[in-house]
Motif scaffolding. Structure first.
Motif, mmCIF file in Angstrom:
data_model
loop_
_atom_site.group_PDB
_atom_site.id
_atom_site.type_symbol
_atom_site.label_atom_id
_atom_site.label_comp_id
_atom_site.label_asym_id
_atom_site.label_seq_id
_atom_site.Cartn_x
_atom_site.Cartn_y
_atom_site.Cartn_z
ATOM 1 N N LYS A 153 0.797 -1.158 -0.283
ATOM 2 C CA LYS A 153 0.027 0.087 0.073
ATOM 3 C C LYS A 153 0.814 1.125 0.057
ATOM 4 O O LYS A 153 0.418 2.289 -0.530
ATOM 5 C CB LYS A 153 -0.986 -0.022 1.242
ATOM 6 C CG LYS A 153 -2.046 1.300 1.044
ATOM 7 C CD LYS A 153 -2.993 0.907 2.469
ATOM 8 C CE LYS A 153 -3.759 2.227 2.320
ATOM 9 N NZ LYS A 153 -4.815 2.259 3.359
ATOM 10 N N GLN A 155 2.309 1.654 -3.427
ATOM 11 C CA GLN A 155 1.257 2.120 -4.403
ATOM 12 C C GLN A 155 1.029 3.619 -4.221
ATOM 13 O O GLN A 155 0.939 4.513 -5.171
ATOM 14 C CB GLN A 155 -0.056 1.378 -4.165
ATOM 15 C CG GLN A 155 0.087 0.013 -4.636
ATOM 16 C CD GLN A 155 -1.068 -1.114 -4.345
ATOM 17 O OE1 GLN A 155 -1.848 -0.698 -3.708
ATOM 18 N NE2 GLN A 155 -1.251 -2.050 -4.910
ATOM 19 N N TYR A 185 1.653 5.893 -7.322
ATOM 20 C CA TYR A 185 0.535 6.153 -8.112
ATOM 21 C C TYR A 185 -0.353 7.241 -7.410
ATOM 22 O O TYR A 185 -1.479 7.770 -7.929
ATOM 23 C CB TYR A 185 -0.368 4.728 -8.292
ATOM 24 C CG TYR A 185 0.491 3.814 -8.949
ATOM 25 C CD1 TYR A 185 1.206 3.816 -10.275
ATOM 26 C CD2 TYR A 185 0.692 2.647 -8.190
ATOM 27 C CE1 TYR A 185 2.079 2.952 -10.659
ATOM 28 C CE2 TYR A 185 1.586 1.771 -8.806
ATOM 29 C CZ TYR A 185 2.070 1.779 -9.972
ATOM 30 O OH TYR A 185 2.833 0.892 -10.617
ATOM 31 N N ASN A 245 -5.106 5.473 -4.782
ATOM 32 C CA ASN A 245 -4.901 4.406 -5.844
ATOM 33 C C ASN A 245 -4.046 3.172 -5.322
ATOM 34 O O ASN A 245 -2.879 2.750 -5.477
ATOM 35 C CB ASN A 245 -3.912 4.914 -7.066
ATOM 36 C CG ASN A 245 -4.721 6.304 -7.528
ATOM 37 O OD1 ASN A 245 -5.734 6.167 -8.015
ATOM 38 N ND2 ASN A 245 -3.826 7.365 -7.744
ATOM 39 N N TYR A 246 -5.255 2.479 -4.517
ATOM 40 C CA TYR A 246 -4.450 1.290 -4.062
ATOM 41 C C TYR A 246 -5.560 -0.076 -4.573
ATOM 42 O O TYR A 246 -6.748 0.100 -4.687
ATOM 43 C CB TYR A 246 -4.802 1.309 -2.363
ATOM 44 C CG TYR A 246 -4.460 2.573 -1.594
ATOM 45 C CD1 TYR A 246 -3.129 3.050 -2.160
ATOM 46 C CD2 TYR A 246 -5.275 3.191 -0.901
ATOM 47 C CE1 TYR A 246 -2.782 4.149 -1.540
ATOM 48 C CE2 TYR A 246 -4.911 4.398 -0.439
ATOM 49 C CZ TYR A 246 -3.815 5.054 -0.709
ATOM 50 O OH TYR A 246 -3.239 6.217 -0.208
ATOM 51 N N GLN A 247 -4.706 -1.126 -4.924
ATOM 52 C CA GLN A 247 -5.493 -2.335 -5.295
ATOM 53 C C GLN A 247 -5.051 -3.466 -4.628
ATOM 54 O O GLN A 247 -3.930 -3.729 -4.583
ATOM 55 C CB GLN A 247 -5.003 -2.333 -6.898
ATOM 56 C CG GLN A 247 -5.424 -3.686 -7.511
ATOM 57 C CD GLN A 247 -7.015 -3.848 -7.445
ATOM 58 O OE1 GLN A 247 -7.684 -2.857 -7.924
ATOM 59 N NE2 GLN A 247 -7.496 -5.039 -6.984
ATOM 60 N N SER A 248 -5.864 -4.239 -4.052
ATOM 61 C CA SER A 248 -5.524 -5.428 -3.431
ATOM 62 C C SER A 248 -4.351 -5.407 -2.191
ATOM 63 O O SER A 248 -3.665 -6.173 -2.157
ATOM 64 C CB SER A 248 -5.379 -6.510 -4.118
ATOM 65 O OG SER A 248 -6.199 -6.724 -5.250
ATOM 66 N N SER A 249 -4.540 -4.291 -1.543
ATOM 67 C CA SER A 249 -3.446 -4.042 -0.491
ATOM 68 C C SER A 249 -4.006 -3.603 0.855
ATOM 69 O O SER A 249 -3.490 -3.470 1.749
ATOM 70 C CB SER A 249 -2.451 -3.008 -0.976
ATOM 71 O OG SER A 249 -3.241 -1.472 -1.109
#
Length: 585
Positions: A497, A500, A504, A508-512
């Motif tokens: 996280k 990210q 980004y 803008n967090y993905q799968s964290s």
């Protein structure tokens, strides 16, 4: 060779393969054993019971390897674990690679199919030899039962010599179950293979002389030490070398504790995260890497070492010399033996060198104190959620000198690597940096506590790391290991996280991200002592309470910052975009 039997050389001992395996482990003074049984190894389990060996059921074979790994690190004796064929074997891979890369001695017994029916779609059958071979130093297949004593000796010899590592004993079902007539005098163990370091090697005299010539004229040399000092038990040799020649000592995460962190010559961690060591390295006129692979993290993705500065590298595996960085002089040998040989070569000029570097080494405490002063607002932060720097600083303040700190992968290792200070030389700090797998913290603490039962053992893991191995709370309770586990509870896969966020941007967090979990309640449900800490002023007392509890495992659920700008301990060298807050601690 040490003969451990006085049997008539012509006499025989009749037993099944499992009994022979257990007998040989006993002769090698095996400590703890961890595993999850299956039909293939049942005679071995029965023999272990009969001999009174300390075998323990775990809830996942991966954690069994981690337990054995940590036990080996704090005792220098090979850890021993086992698994049945198929999923039992494949579950071992992650832990075996950790031990292989970190140089940890281990012997793992793995059951395999009955040879009479192999490759006829036997239950759980897979190509486990092909899977396991690259994960270990050597895989030894026992094809003939009468060779069990010889091959167990071979496993211990391989595990403990050179750079130590894990060895697999692949045991077909019929070899374990069938009965054989063994030569009685074949049941003995080589004393040299029971622990590390075994069979030391010293660098060649000409190589030592050339390395000594480089050091003799250096005004600002730096020692860069890695885990090889621990494997060599080279603490005294390193201390004598550094003090005799007035050379500061920087360490990798694995090398922490090679020299006590509170020693005036300690420059602390170097690499991706650092206090003052990277600056010393960049301004050095001679670098000396001891038992250090000079990999990505230690060299900031291979960009730390200054061009044109002589580099001496001392390591046991000859193939590591010059592997990652151009080496001016390579020394093939054991860390302790190499340092001793080099100091002897420099003895005539030692006093002159010490005087020449007096002003240089006087900089070290001054620089270190400045770094600590700059970091003080975060080390003593009263923020809630809790600043991780405050959490590690409380560990520094509360942990006794003889305690052992286990650091899981990710944040746990990087934060403790940067801020935690060992108070004496030795393996009192154990990070799983061979593979840096998440999930090492809890089982690593169990293994270390079993290895040093009279010393406090504290581990730092994340909420994600605890999720991976939470079933081993039952193991810790059953095995009566009074460990203290600090959970970095940030409701996230924090390192991901934070990266990210830095790369980004906010949001803008993905799968964290994880669900919020009260890990103290979970621990209490298991029958352990659970303590949840949200106030930084209560953290020190919670750590002391965990260390004081000698009957139950303790889980301290530390609610730390959720702000990804404050999650990293410093600027990660891989980050392309650095946001406000992603700063040195």
């Amino acid at each position: 060779m040490n003969d451990t039997t006085t049997a008539n050389p012509n006499s025989t001992r009749t037993m099944n393969g499992g009994e022979a395996l257990a007998e040989m482990l006993k002769l090698h003074d095996v400590g703890i054993l961890c595993g999850m049984g299956g039909f293939q190894l049942l005679p071995f389990y029965e023999a272990v019971r009969g001999l009174g060996l300390n075998h323990n059921l775990i809830n996942d074979e991966r954690t069994g390897v981690f337990i054995a790994d940590a036990y080996a690190r704090v005792t220098n004796r090979p850890g021993v674990c086992d698994g049945t064929l198929g999923p039992g074997a494949t579950n071992l891979v992650t832990g075996l690679v950790e031990s292989l890369s970190a140089g940890v001695p281990m012997v793992a017994l793995v059951g395999n199919t009955n040879r009479m029916h192999a490759w006829k779609n036997m239950t759980q059958e897979c190509r486990q030899i092909d899977i396991l071979t690259p994960a270990v130093k050597e895989l030894i297949r026992i094809e003939k039962g009468e060779r069990i004593p010889e091959l167990v000796r071979r496993a211990y010899a391989v595990a403990t010599t050179g750079r130590p590592g894990p060895v697999i004993l692949d045991v077909p079902e019929d070899v374990c179950h069938d009965t054989f007539d063994f030569a009685a005098d074949d049941f003995w163990a080589d004393e040299n293979s029971k622990s590390i370091p075994a069979r030391r090697i010293r660098p060649g005299a000409d190589d030592v002389a050339r390395a000594a010539a480089l050091l003799a004229t250096a005004k600002r040399p730096v020692l860069m030490v890695g885990g090889g000092v621990h494997l060599s038990d080279g603490y005294d040799a390193l201390l004598q070398f550094a003090e005799a020649l007035n050379i500061p000592v920087a360490h990798t995460m694995t090398g922490k504790g090679s020299l006590a962190c509170n020693h005036p010559l300690s420059a602390g961690l170097f690499g991706r995260y650092t206090r003052i060591a990277n600056d010393l390295i960049k301004s050095s006129d001679c670098l000396f890497a001891v038992g250090c692979k000079l990999g990505e993290i230690a060299t900031m993705r291979y960009g730390l070492l200054p061009e044109g500065v002589p580099l001496i590298q001392l390591d046991v595996p000859a193939e590591e010399l010059g592997r990652c960085s151009r080496v001016t002089e390579g020394l093939w040998g054991d860390a302790s033996e190499g340092l001793s040989a080099l100091l002897a070569e420099l003895s005539d000029s030692a006093a002159k060198q010490r005087a020449m570097r007096a002003d240089y080494v006087a900089e070290i405490p001054t620089r270190m104190n400045k770094w600590l002063d700059d970091a003080k607002p975060r080390l003593e932060s009263k923020d809630t959620p809790i600043n991780m720097a405050r959490m590690i600083n409380e560990l520094n303040n509360r942990m006794p000198a003889d305690s052992v700190l286990i650091a899981d992968g990710g944040f746990s290792a990087h934060w403790t690597g940067l801020i935690y200070d060992t108070k004496k030389a030795g393996r009192t700090y154990v990070p799983d940096r061979g593979l840096a797998s998440i999930g090492y913290g809890l089982p690593g603490a169990i293994g270390a506590q079993l290895g040093v039962p009279d010393q406090p053992v504290v581990a730092v893991t994340g909420d994600g790391g605890l999720n991976m191995t939470i079933g081993e709370l039952e193991t810790a309770l059953r095995m009566k290991t009074p460990i203290t586990l600090l959970v970095v509870n940030n409701a996230a896969s924090g390192y991901v996280k934070a990266l990210q966020h830095a790369m980004y941007g906010e949001g803008n967090y993905q799968s964290s991200e994880l669900m919020e979990t009260n890990c103290a309640n979970v621990a209490n449900a298991f029958g352990c002592q659970g303590i949840r800490v949200e106030d930084p002023e209560k953290l020190g007392d919670a750590i002391s309470a965990g260390i004081a509890e000698r009957n139950l495992p303790t889980v301290i659920d530390v609610v730390v910052t959720r702000d990804p700008e404050k999650m990293l301990p410093a600027v990660d060298s891989r980050i392309l975009k650095v946001e406000k807050g992603d700063r040195p601690v």
